[in-house]
Structure formats: structure tokens, C-alpha cells
Design a protein around this motif. Structure first.
Motif, mmCIF file in Angstrom:
data_model
loop_
_atom_site.group_PDB
_atom_site.id
_atom_site.type_symbol
_atom_site.label_atom_id
_atom_site.label_comp_id
_atom_site.label_asym_id
_atom_site.label_seq_id
_atom_site.Cartn_x
_atom_site.Cartn_y
_atom_site.Cartn_z
ATOM 1 N N GLU A 1 15.910 61.610 53.917
ATOM 2 C CA GLU A 1 16.149 60.391 54.799
ATOM 3 C C GLU A 1 14.764 59.537 54.480
ATOM 4 O O GLU A 1 15.042 58.273 54.475
ATOM 5 N N ARG A 2 13.555 60.044 54.416
ATOM 6 C CA ARG A 2 12.444 59.470 54.072
ATOM 7 C C ARG A 2 12.220 58.818 52.810
ATOM 8 O O ARG A 2 11.811 57.383 52.611
ATOM 9 N N LEU A 3 12.699 59.327 51.762
ATOM 10 C CA LEU A 3 12.945 58.723 50.259
ATOM 11 C C LEU A 3 13.967 57.585 50.564
ATOM 12 O O LEU A 3 13.533 56.590 49.867
ATOM 13 N N LYS A 4 15.055 57.584 50.991
ATOM 14 C CA LYS A 4 15.584 56.546 51.118
ATOM 15 C C LYS A 4 15.069 55.351 52.056
ATOM 16 O O LYS A 4 15.335 54.330 51.613
ATOM 17 N N LEU A 5 14.510 55.612 53.129
ATOM 18 C CA LEU A 5 13.743 54.563 53.757
ATOM 19 C C LEU A 5 12.938 53.905 52.802
ATOM 20 O O LEU A 5 12.847 52.447 52.895
ATOM 21 N N ASP B 1 6.458 50.779 39.787
ATOM 22 C CA ASP B 1 7.103 49.657 38.928
ATOM 23 C C ASP B 1 8.574 49.581 39.363
ATOM 24 O O ASP B 1 8.939 50.104 40.316
ATOM 25 N N ARG B 2 9.410 48.611 38.827
ATOM 26 C CA ARG B 2 10.524 48.347 39.312
ATOM 27 C C ARG B 2 11.625 49.744 38.902
ATOM 28 O O ARG B 2 12.815 49.746 39.318
ATOM 29 N N ASP B 3 11.043 50.440 37.975
ATOM 30 C CA ASP B 3 11.933 51.873 37.772
ATOM 31 C C ASP B 3 11.511 52.887 38.963
ATOM 32 O O ASP B 3 11.819 54.114 38.586
ATOM 33 N N PHE B 4 10.608 52.540 39.798
ATOM 34 C CA PHE B 4 10.318 53.542 40.960
ATOM 35 C C PHE B 4 9.495 54.491 40.309
ATOM 36 O O PHE B 4 9.398 55.746 40.842
ATOM 37 N N LYS B 5 8.462 54.188 39.340
ATOM 38 C CA LYS B 5 7.720 55.247 38.646
ATOM 39 C C LYS B 5 6.200 54.585 39.086
ATOM 40 O O LYS B 5 5.821 53.588 39.371
ATOM 41 N N GLY C 1 3.657 57.581 36.105
ATOM 42 C CA GLY C 1 4.976 57.667 35.444
ATOM 43 C C GLY C 1 5.969 58.576 36.394
ATOM 44 O O GLY C 1 7.027 58.750 36.092
ATOM 45 N N THR C 2 5.275 59.184 37.429
ATOM 46 C CA THR C 2 5.987 60.158 38.044
ATOM 47 C C THR C 2 6.971 59.483 38.942
ATOM 48 O O THR C 2 6.765 58.234 39.699
ATOM 49 N N TYR C 3 8.278 59.759 39.072
ATOM 50 C CA TYR C 3 9.412 59.095 39.591
ATOM 51 C C TYR C 3 9.174 59.379 41.405
ATOM 52 O O TYR C 3 9.136 60.651 41.910
ATOM 53 N N VAL C 4 9.068 58.167 42.083
ATOM 54 C CA VAL C 4 8.237 58.406 43.593
ATOM 55 C C VAL C 4 9.535 58.732 44.274
ATOM 56 O O VAL C 4 9.243 58.840 45.502
ATOM 57 N N LEU C 5 10.882 58.544 43.777
ATOM 58 C CA LEU C 5 12.030 59.064 44.869
ATOM 59 C C LEU C 5 12.402 60.381 44.727
ATOM 60 O O LEU C 5 13.555 60.827 45.281
ATOM 61 N N TYR D 1 12.383 49.982 51.303
ATOM 62 C CA TYR D 1 11.002 49.129 51.553
ATOM 63 C C TYR D 1 10.873 48.643 49.952
ATOM 64 O O TYR D 1 10.329 47.443 49.757
ATOM 65 N N TYR D 2 10.775 49.253 48.936
ATOM 66 C CA TYR D 2 10.614 49.036 47.634
ATOM 67 C C TYR D 2 11.447 48.065 47.178
ATOM 68 O O TYR D 2 11.002 46.895 46.448
ATOM 69 N N LYS D 3 12.763 48.058 47.540
ATOM 70 C CA LYS D 3 13.691 47.194 46.938
ATOM 71 C C LYS D 3 13.344 45.727 47.729
ATOM 72 O O LYS D 3 13.465 44.643 47.089
ATOM 73 N N ARG D 4 12.861 45.793 49.006
ATOM 74 C CA ARG D 4 12.553 44.358 49.432
ATOM 75 C C ARG D 4 11.258 43.851 48.934
ATOM 76 O O ARG D 4 11.314 42.484 48.547
ATOM 77 N N ALA D 5 10.358 44.598 48.621
ATOM 78 C CA ALA D 5 9.026 44.056 47.784
ATOM 79 C C ALA D 5 9.376 43.653 46.327
ATOM 80 O O ALA D 5 8.931 42.478 45.850
ATOM 81 N N PHE D 6 10.345 44.249 45.719
ATOM 82 C CA PHE D 6 10.731 43.795 44.472
ATOM 83 C C PHE D 6 11.500 42.650 44.413
ATOM 84 O O PHE D 6 11.559 41.466 43.614
ATOM 85 N N ALA D 7 12.165 42.166 45.641
ATOM 86 C CA ALA D 7 12.872 40.736 46.113
ATOM 87 C C ALA D 7 11.784 39.696 46.326
ATOM 88 O O ALA D 7 12.128 38.713 46.481
#
Length: 821
Positions: free
Chosen positions: A524-528, A484-488, A511-515, A532-538
Motif C-alpha cells: 500500500e505504501r509503495l503504491k502511494l 529516475d523515470r524508471d523508478f531507480k 540503481g535499486t528499484y525503489v518500488l 507521488y513519483y508520477k506526479r513529480a515526473f509530470a
């Protein structure tokens, strides 16, 4: 003309006889005559007639008139005067009167008649006799009052007849149009009116629209029935007041003296119309039309006649109200019947079954579907009045009675029931029982039933699909998860769970926080993945390929929408290491194959050129041998060697052309089709069969065509050669027609011949490499293959139409703006 009376033989004047026979009584007689003459109730005149030379009465002279005559006629001091002096214009207007005097004077026979004297505006009764030749006596009575009374009686009788006939029509006629038509006809036939017409009021346009009429000539229709009615005019007065308009003398009526009515008034006077009546016709008390009656009699309409006519108009209005109400009743009835029909159609054609019960649960009504759904287990017919319990299985009757009691108390009950296997599949039905209310009182029960088999089967199928999809998702090695948009985490499959557990040792939950680093991935992989998630949310749908070491992974991101809002992203990741290894291997194989193809093409190209040298020598030697050898058998061998050598040469030429097409890279030549075709004809001028051929060339281009001459030259050459090779030897004039034209977007080339043609079975194969239609075919099997290959090089196409014995037609399309291979 003489002033003396005309003497008639055999007749003596009576006053002369009186003088001669009784002279002693003259004094008494004169006195008695004077007394009688002065006091008589009749007008009296004694006149002498004046005749012309032809014996016709020309005039008469008043000799004696009494006082009553002067009072009746208003003529004074007429004694001794001629008629032409007293009333100069009478002779033209009173010809009947004068003719009667002449006849009485000449015949001596007395006459009595009645006449209307226009000069006096009165009716007279006149008695004439001739006391002696050339003289006449007239006794005149004023009978105007009697005549007017008689006319009034006649008019009233006609009106009574008109009203009587109109009332009969009202009783018998059943529609408005017929009644109005009959009313106009009756007005003329029985009321003796000159014209009768009925108009409908158009209040918006302020005009009268003619509905029915009688007595009008075709040319009068426009004057009498159209045009706007004048403000303050007769019709406007009737519409405004709702009362009748009467004009007993249209010549002096100021209301219709408007200049706009001059045409109507002139026509009315020509027709002899003197009086008019305009009667209102009403519907529900509102004036909607007018009834116009025109009479030729001055002062035709008095109070009594107007009362009768208004009574007639009222009767017509009453009938119009009846018609309108009947029309409305019929329309309402029609609407009710249509509504009932529609309701019945809906009732009988809806997908649900309906049964209406009374409070005792007896059947009042039901539709066809009820027989299929509600009474499906009945083994007999269903009729209103039967109890619903008669159609229930015994074990269910008790339950149904309990349900009915709850519904009658005001509750709505709904349930589903499995009916077992019907038509080789399971069947379910849904039933709803509603209380029926009228004026807040429950009067019965309505049972609604519908087939929910498809719904149940669909639910089962969806459940199966869900279970199957869940099984597929959780039994694949590919990773699937959503965020979801809260990265859960929203959802994830078993493979994703196992990966996280393997790298982190933790057990995932929704409900686990994926980041979080706790799921086993470095910063580094979590930042990448955050990017990706932000692009999909856009709103972006995309795929990323990662190569973090010895393996490759492809991950796709898809936005999840709720309406127009993005609420998360679905992610899918799979290991593509083997695919990448296969791609690398395939590229190496492809490079090796291209290298081998280049070597092969080089070999074919060089071999073709190297072989053509010896072949040319062989063909030259065979030609020289023909000149030096005379042995027939040896010549036949030489011919066979020549034919075989020519075929091999054609094949080598075809191979060279085919290889050459692959190397063409320039497509900027302006094509001169006329020069190209003529150049080809030059090559074939010594070709066997060319001299018999007739070529009809037509070129119509709107603009220059830009392409590759090296590609189009073999196309033209092979098609011309093809038409020469396969000409019909039985045809006296073998012909090939070449047409070249263009449209705004493409070029058309058509080769059409009357050659031997070909069967439909082989038409799709003639463009294949080395294909020959028959063993005896003269070609190498490369000609049409080269044509098709060349056209494909410039994004062109070729179509073939052919019929054995009737020739062939090749149709070529070439785009004007090419995207070359």
C-alpha cells in the motif's frame, strides 16, 4: 529737305576746277577714271548727302557705285536712289556708320574705321573722304575673314590661357571641391565664357546636381542646375556616349528645342548665350559629371577648340581620379591605422599575456600582461631581441628548451604552474605555447599566459562545498534520495540508507528499484509513493504530510530537469512529529488566550460604563458646588477635582471607543462627511477654546464613499478635538483646514492647522497607546492611538508632518475597495 547739296563757303568742287584748268585732258581723264573705277579691288561709292532744316544729315543719294560694291553687298541698281529706299532699316542699326559720314562731310577730314554690318553679316573696313561740300566717297573692303581669323586666334589664346591656368590649378589643388570651383572661375576669367558650371550625375533621379559654378545670377541657379535631364537631350547624350555635346547656335539646335527647355533657352538668349559645350567628367572611365561652358559667340566651338576643351576636361577627370584614389588611400590608411590601434588596444588590454618569439626563441613582441604573467620573476626590463631564456630560472631553462623544440616541430603545449603566494594569496598561471605558421611554414612561437588563480580558488571552494554538502547531507536525520523515470535510485544519503537497512535488512545501491518490496515497505505504501513519483515526473512540485501512526512525516517532491526534459525527482522527508505536537499545544494556548482576552475586554467595557456613572455624578456635583461655594481655596480644590475627573472620563471614553472598534463588522455605510463634521462641531461647541477656532472645510468627491460610520466618526472627532486642544494661544486666528477628496482608487482626508506643532523626535510615538508628549499634555494618550487603530481596521493609513510653532498636518489615505480585517 532739299535735294541739292549744301554749299559750304570757301570750298570749290575739284571736278569744276579740273574742267576750268585743263579742258584738253578731260577725255583722257574720264577714260582713265572709268578703267580705274571698274577694275579697282575696293568697293567704291560716291554719294551726295541730304540735310534737313537743322543742318543734320537726313539721308544720302547714290551717285556712282562700282561693280565690286554690288558684288560685296549684293545691292543692284542703286545709282540715283536714296539710302532709305535701298535699305530702309539701316539707319537704326548703323548709327556709327552714318555719324562718321556726317562728320567727314562737315569737317572735310577723311576717316577710316572698321565695323560689323549686321544687315550683311560681314565685317567691313571703310575709308571716307569728302571731295567737295555735301559729297563723300567711300572705299569699302570686306575684312570678315581677317576678323574671323583674329577672333579665332583670340579665342584660341583664351583657351590656351584657360587650359594653362587649369593645369596649374590641377597641380597645386589637393581636393575635388576646390579644383571644380577654380575650374569654373578660370573658365570665366581666362576663357572669357559667360557661364561655367559643373554638375554631378544622379542616375537614379535622372538629374544633375550642381557642384560648382561661376557667372550665374542667384535667380538662374534653378534653371541652370536642377531638374531632370531629358531622355535624348544634351546631358543624356553625354552620359550615354561618354563624348562631348556641342551646340554652336542654340536658336536652331533641334536637340534643345524641347518645350521642357523653353525656360532655360529663353534665359540663355536673354543673357546673350549663343553656343554651349557639355564635356564629360569621368572617374575611372565612367562619366560621373559634366562640365558646362556657355559662350556669347555664334559658332564658337570648332574642331580645334573642342579638342583643347576635351583635353582640359580629360585633365580634370585625371585629377578627379587622383583625388579619388588619394581619398581611398587615405581612407585605407585610416582603416589600417584604426585596425592597428584596435589590435594594439586589444593586444594590450586582453586578460592574457602574449609573447611572440622567432625560431631562435628571441622576443619579437609582447603585451603589458606578459610582464605580469610571463616575465613576473624578471628583475630587469624586457626588450625585443632578448632571448626568452634570459628570464627563466636556471632549473627551468632546460625544460623550456625541450618544450620549445616540440612546439617548433608543430606541437601545441599547455600546462599550469603554481607561482607561490602573491599578494597574500596563492597564485596559479596557465601557459599555452603554439607554433606560428606563415604559408604553412613555422616561423616562431606564440606563448599565451593567463592568471587562473580565481579559477583554482573557485575549484577548491567548490570541492570544499561538495565535501561540506556531502557531510551535511549524510549527517542529518532527514531522508534525502532521488529517483529516475524508471523508478531507480540515483542518489541517497546515509539516513535513507540506514532506514532501509533497519526495516529491510538490505544494503542499498544506486540503481535499486525503489518500488520493490525488498526495501522494506508494504504494497500500500509503495503504491502511494508510485503516485507521488508520477506526479513529480509530470512536472509538479508538492509536499505531502503522512500520519501513519504515532508520528508525523513531511515529504517533498521536486522534478529534476535536464534542459526542458524531466529525468527524475528529488525527494526530501523529515519527521515533524514534535512540530505537530507543538502546533497542537500552541492552538490550545491560543484558544485559552482568546478566551482570556474576551473576558478582559468584557471587563474593561463593563467597568468603563460602570465607572462613568459615578464620574458623571462627581462632575455634576462639582458644577453645583461652584454655584454655592464662595471660598477661593475651596473653589480651587473643586477645579482640580473637575479637571482630574474630566481626564478620567476621557480615558474611559477612549477605552470604550477602542473596545467598540474591535466589534465593528459592518462596512456598508454611505459616509456623509459634511453631516459627520457638523455633528462633531455640535459636540464641541462648549469645549474650551472651540469659540476661538476657525474651521475651513472643503469636500470634493466624484462618487459616494462606502465604509463604516462607526469607525470614521471617532477618527474625525479625535482629530478635530486634537486641533482644539493644541491650538496656538499666541495665534490671533487659530485655524484648521479640513480637505476631503478622492482619486479613482482611494480617498484623501487632510487635517492641517496652525497650532503649536510638535518636535520630530516625538512624531513617530504620538500614535502609541497612552503616549503623551509632555507631562502637561491635556490628553489621555488614547486619541491618536484610536485614530490609527480605526484606520488600520479599514486598511487605511495616516501620516504626520509637524514643526514646533508652525502647526501640524495629518494626511489620511483610505482605499475605495476595502478588504477589512
Amino acid at each position: 529737305m532739299s535735294d541739292e547739296p549744301l554749299k559750304q563757303p570757301g570750298r570749290a568742287g575739284k571736278h569744276e576746277q579740273l574742267k576750268t584748268e585743263h579742258p584738253e585732258n578731260l577725255a583722257f581723264t574720264a577714260e582713265a577714271y572709268r578703267h580705274f573705277f571698274e577694275n579697282m579691288l575696293h568697293s567704291f561709292v560716291y554719294c551726295r548727302v541730304l540735310f534737313d532744316e537743322s543742318g543734320k544729315m537726313a539721308d544720302y543719294v547714290y551717285l556712282i557705285v562700282n561693280k565690286k560694291y554690288e558684288e560685296m553687298t549684293g545691292l543692284q541698281d542703286v545709282t540715283g536712289k536714296k539710302l532709305s529706299e535701298v535699305m530702309p532699316g539701316l539707319r537704326a542699326s548703323a548709327s556709327v556708320y552714318l555719324e562718321t559720314i556726317e562728320r567727314v562731310v562737315l569737317t572735310g577730314k577723311p576717316e577710316r574705321f572698321e565695323t560689323f554690318a549686321e544687315a550683311f553679316g560681314k565685317w567691313f573696313s571703310i575709308s571716307l573722304y569728302s571731295p567737295e561740300p555735301g559729297y563723300f566717297v567711300a572705299f569699302i573692303d570686306n575684312i570678315t575673314e581677317r576678323k574671323e581669323a583674329e577672333a579665332k586666334i583670340t579665342q584660341l589664346n583664351r583657351l590656351y590661357a584657360f587650359i594653362s591656368q587649369l593645369n596649374q590649378a590641377i597641380v597645386h589643388v589637393k581636393d575635388e571641391k576646390t579644383l571644380l570651383s577654380k575650374a569654373c572661375g578660370i573658365a570665366l576669367e581666362f576663357g572669357k565664357f559667360k557661364i561655367a558650371w559643373i554638375g554631378k550625375t544622379d542616375l537614379i533621379q535622372k538629374r544633375m546636381v550642381l557642384q560648382e559654378q561661376a557667372g550665374m545670377a542667384p535667380e538662374e541657379l534653378q534653371l541652370f542646375s536642377s531638374g531632370s535631364y531629358l531622355p535624348g537631350g544634351p546631358v543624356a547624350q553625354v552620359l550615354a556616349t561618354g563624348t562631348s555635346y556641342i551646340s554652336n547656335d542654340i536658336d536652331v539646335d533641334v536637340t534643345i528645342a524641347n518645350p521642357s527647355l523653353a525656360g532655360w533657352k529663353q534665359n540663355a538668349c536673354t543673357r546673350g548665350i549663343r553656343s554651349i559645350a557639355i564635356l564629360p567628367l569621368k572617374k575611372e572611365g565612367v562619366v560621373t559629371g559634366t562640365f558646362h561652358l556657355y559662350s556669347s559667340v555664334h559658332h564658337f566651338f570648332d574642331d580645334e577648340q573642342l579638342r583643347l576643351l576635351e583635353e582640359a576636361a580629360g585633365n580634370v577627370s585625371f585629377a578627379l581620379d587622383i583625388f579619388e584614389k588619394e581619398k581611398a588611400r587615405i581612407e585605407i590608411k585610416k582603416q589600417i591605422e584604426e585596425a592597428e590601434k584596435n589590435h594594439k588596444a586589444i593586444f594590450d588590454n586582453v586578460s592574457e599575456g602574449f609573447v611572440l618569439l622567432d625560431l631562435d626563441c628571441n622576443i619579437k613582441a609582447f603585451n603589458d600582461k606578459a610582464k605580469e604573467y610571463i616575465f613576473s620573476n624578471a628583475d630587469r626590463g624586457v626588450d625585443p631581441g632578448q632571448s626568452i631564456y634570459e628570464f627563466m630560472e636556471a632549473p627551468r631553462s632546460k625544460v623550456l628548451k625541450e618544450i620549445m623544440a616540440r612546439v617548433i616541430s608543430g606541437e601545441t603545449i599547455q600546462y599550469e604552474r603554481f607561482y607561490g603566494i602573491r599578494n597574500n594569496k596563492p597564485s596559479w598561471f596557465s601557459f599555452t605555447m603554439n607554433p606560428v605558421r606563415e604559408n604553412e611554414q613555422i616561423t616562431g612561437v606564440c606563448i599565451t599566459g593567463h592568471d587562473i588563480t580565481e579559477k583554482k580558488l573557485a575549484e577548491q571552494e567548490r570541492e570544499f562545498d561538495r565535501n561540506n554538502l556531502k557531510s551535511l547531507i549524510n549527517n542529518t536525520s532527514d531522508l534525502m534520495w532521488s529517483v529516475d523515470r524508471d523508478f531507480k535510485l540515483i542518489t541517497f544519503n546515509t539516513a535513507f540508507q540506514e532506514l532501509v537497512s533497519r526495516v529491510s535488512g538490505n544494503h542499498l545501491m544506486a540503481g535499486t528499484y525503489v518500488l520493490s518490496p525488498s526495501i522494506g515497505f508494504d504494497a500500500e505504501r509503495l503504491k502511494l509513493f508510485w503516485e507521488y513519483y508520477k506526479r513529480a515526473f509530470a512536472g509538479e512540485t508538492f509536499t505531502e504530510i503522512e500520519h501513519p501512526g504515532d508520528y508525523w512525516r513531511e515529504t517533498s517532491f521536486h522534478p529534476i530537469y535536464s534542459g526542458s526534459e524531466i529525468i527524475g525527482t528529488a525527494c526530501y522527508s523529515r519527521d515533524i512529529t514534535e512540530n505537530k505536537k507543538n502546533e497542537a499545544s500552541l492552538k490550545r494556548s491560543e484558544a485559552h488566550l482568546k478566551s482570556a482576552n474576551r473576558d478582559l475586554e468584557t471587563f474593561i467595557y463593563r467597568a468603563s460604563h460602570d465607572l462613568r456613572g459615578p464620574l458623571s455624578s462627581i462632575m455634576g456635583l462639582t458644577n453645583v458646588s461652584r454655584l454655592e461655594v464662595s471660598d477661593k481655596k475651596a473653589l480651587s480644590y473643586i477645579d482640580m477635582i473637575s479637571i482630574s475627573t474630566k481626564r478620567l472620563d476621557d480615558t474611559l471614553i477612549g477605552l470604550v471607543q477602542t473596545m467598540a472598534l474591535k466589534d465593528v463588522a459592518k462596512f456598508e455605510d454611505e459616509i456623509d462627511f459634511k453631516h459627520m463634521i457638523n455633528e462633531t462641531f455640535g459636540k464641541f461647541q462648549f469645549y474650551e477654546g472651540f469659540s476661538r477656532m476657525k474651521f475651513d472645510v472643503g469636500i470634493r468627491l466624484s462618487e459616494p464613499f462606502i465604509s463604516s460610520r462607526l469607525i470614521l466618526q471617532p477618527v474625525i472627532q479625535n482629530l478635530i478635538e486634537n486641533s482644539i486642544k493644541y491650538q496656538n494661544l499666541n495665534e490671533e486666528h487659530p485655524t484648521t483646514k479640513i480637505s476631503i477628496s478622492d482619486t479613482p482608487v482611494e480617498l484623501h482626508i487632510v487635517f492641517e492647522d496652525n497650532g503649536i506643532g510638535m518636535d520630530k523626535l516625538i512624531q513617530d510615538k504620538v500614535f502609541d497607546v497612552y503616549y503623551k508628549g509632555t507631562q502637561s499634555s491635556k490628553g489621555s494618550g488614547l486619541g491618536l492611538y484610536i485614530v490609527k487603530t480605526a484606520l488600520e481596521k479599514i486598511n487605511g493609513s495616516i501620516e504626520l508632518e509637524s514643526e514646533p510653532g508652525k502647526g501640524s498636518r495629518f494626511f489620511i489615505r483610505l482605499p475605495k475597495q476595502n478588504s477589512f480585517q
